[in-house]
Scaffold this active site. Sequence first.
Site, PDB file in Angstrom:
ATOM      1  CD  GLU A  30      -2.811   1.231   2.413  1.00  0.00           C
ATOM      2  OE1 GLU A  30      -2.808   0.306   3.249  1.00  0.00           O
ATOM      3  OE2 GLU A  30      -3.557   2.228   2.475  1.00  0.00           O
ATOM      4  NE  ARG A 255       3.902  -7.794  10.520  1.00  0.00           N
ATOM      5  CZ  ARG A 255       3.328  -7.140   9.516  1.00  0.00           C
ATOM      6  NH1 ARG A 255       2.521  -7.762   8.688  1.00  0.00           N
ATOM      7  NH2 ARG A 255       3.555  -5.860   9.368  1.00  0.00           N
ATOM      8  CE  LYS A 265       3.084  -0.054   4.676  1.00  0.00           C
ATOM      9  NZ  LYS A 265       2.469  -0.184   3.341  1.00  0.00           N
TER      10      LYS A 265
END
Length: 555
Positions: A30, A255, A265
């Site tokens: 994103e 992850r 982020k």
Amino acid sequence: MPSDFIREMVAADVASGRFGRTIATRFPPEPNGFLHLGHAKSICLNFGIAREYAGRCNLRFDDTNPATEDVRYVEAITRDVEWLGFRWDEERYASDYFAQLYAIAESLVERDRAYVDTQNEEQIREGRGTVTTPGVASPDRSRAPADNLALLRRMKAGEFPDGAMVLRAKIDLAHPNMIMRDPILLRIRHAHHYRQGDAWCLYPLYDFAHGLSDAIEGITHSLCTLEFKDNREIYDWLVREAGFERPPEQTEFARLQLDYTVLSKRKLLRLVNDGHVSGWDDPRMPTIAGIRRRGVTPEGVRDFAETIGVARKDARAELALFEHTVRNDLNMRVPRVLCVVNPLKVVLTNYPESQVEEIEASYYPHDVPLTGSRMVPFSRELWIDRDDFMEDPPKKFFRLAPGREVRLRYGYFIRCQEVVKNAAGEVVELRCTYDPTTRGGNAPDGRKVQGTIHWVSAAHARDAELRLYDRLFTVADPDDLPEGTDFTSVLNPASLTVVHAAKIEPSVTADAPGTRYQFERTGYFMSDPVDSTAERLVFNRTVTLRDSWEKVKDK
Ligand code: ATP
Ligand code: MG
């Protein structure tokens, strides 16, 4: 070639021809921030698989949220993926699929698979029930498809304000997977989108956009992190309902979490916005831009991704392992130069006043398959590191002390004859003698010294600013703090130490900013690509020479 459970699955699918088309992956960031090391793991996996199995990999911007996304992040992301050494087959944008997604939404409504819900956010949440109790239907759930379609079209036409209604999938309000209890597909947002402008006021939610974007692109293997495990059911439901043949399959992997830093982020954006760091590319940041500016190479990052591998279960990676990988990579590729961090003057009393020698010094040790050398000037006055002298040394100290002899790297043996102090009693100068027969580092009489220290010629040295970086946080897991403790409260106040007047050999002034080195006995450094100039030399410490990983590993 790396091997892991995902690659095994891909290999089996290639062998069976399961998808009837080329293997295809995608990396779907994103554009709401810069990429970090966690993304690097995903990039290496997705692009790596495409490369290894003759497939393709798209770079797809998952840009479905107008509030947080920006073209400046798109630019940073493309730059970072390229820097890591990967090229995408196609650059795609989920927002370019808005029309297709909307058409799918209409088709779901027509088939009574979705409905417009005018309940507010809270009512919808309550109506979902809990893990132990089933949800209750919205009064709108039984609206006729034709009426839903009319409403959906009016939603799209912009007739309703934000939050007035949403489009929900009509699945099962008692589903054991909470996500399947009539998830929201579209919501109204009268907002400007960095790419689509004001063309849309309906925006898809992640679940609605993601799987269908994969399907539209013909992706076969949709790899994502473990927190999306529960989303797999809605992913499958949507691609099936939309009628895709041999739809993509989602597989989750662990992850990356790295000690002493955060890989989110949202949190990294806080550090930038609150001024805890100088920007997304601050060399303390775990962003690709940050570690690049710090001096890490793309090969180093890829080696790290390969070392940690891809697993089904979450595990934290130790910072010492990352540094170990970076160090091993730099060791094989960067020239060695001499730099004195904390200078102490040495005067060679028996060296001719005006004499200067040029000594040839190799850039690389023997075990590095690179060659090259430069000339380093040697003269009567030198700088050595304060740490390499002790007036009253303990037994195991093999460097300079009163009466002791050491070797100057590439140079001569010198012996400390006299210690000069200022009025405050601090050592300001060492008066030494050198042995002219030991040039090159060996005594013809076979005499041995126990230490070799680095130095620079005082008249020729250049001042350098060194930025010494340390871990960004004081605790190993800044994501796991007691209730009410903000993660910025465990930032390491000493994560940056600036040395203003280190002394470096003059050869480096010929190098372009962004050149990497090993400062012998000190660490790996890179001249700062932004701030360093021939007039003002600035170096970022990439990593120290001390390797704690071997120790950690053997524990
Ligand atoms: P963040 O929490 O940092 O915002 P994200 O998952 O929201 O991360 P995206 O831009 O949506 O960020 O992620 C793009 C891709 O990178 C996704 O497929 C995601 O699963 C993957 N990814 C993100 N963080 C990690 C990580 N720490 N380890 C491995 N993959 C990651
Ligand atoms: Mg995300």
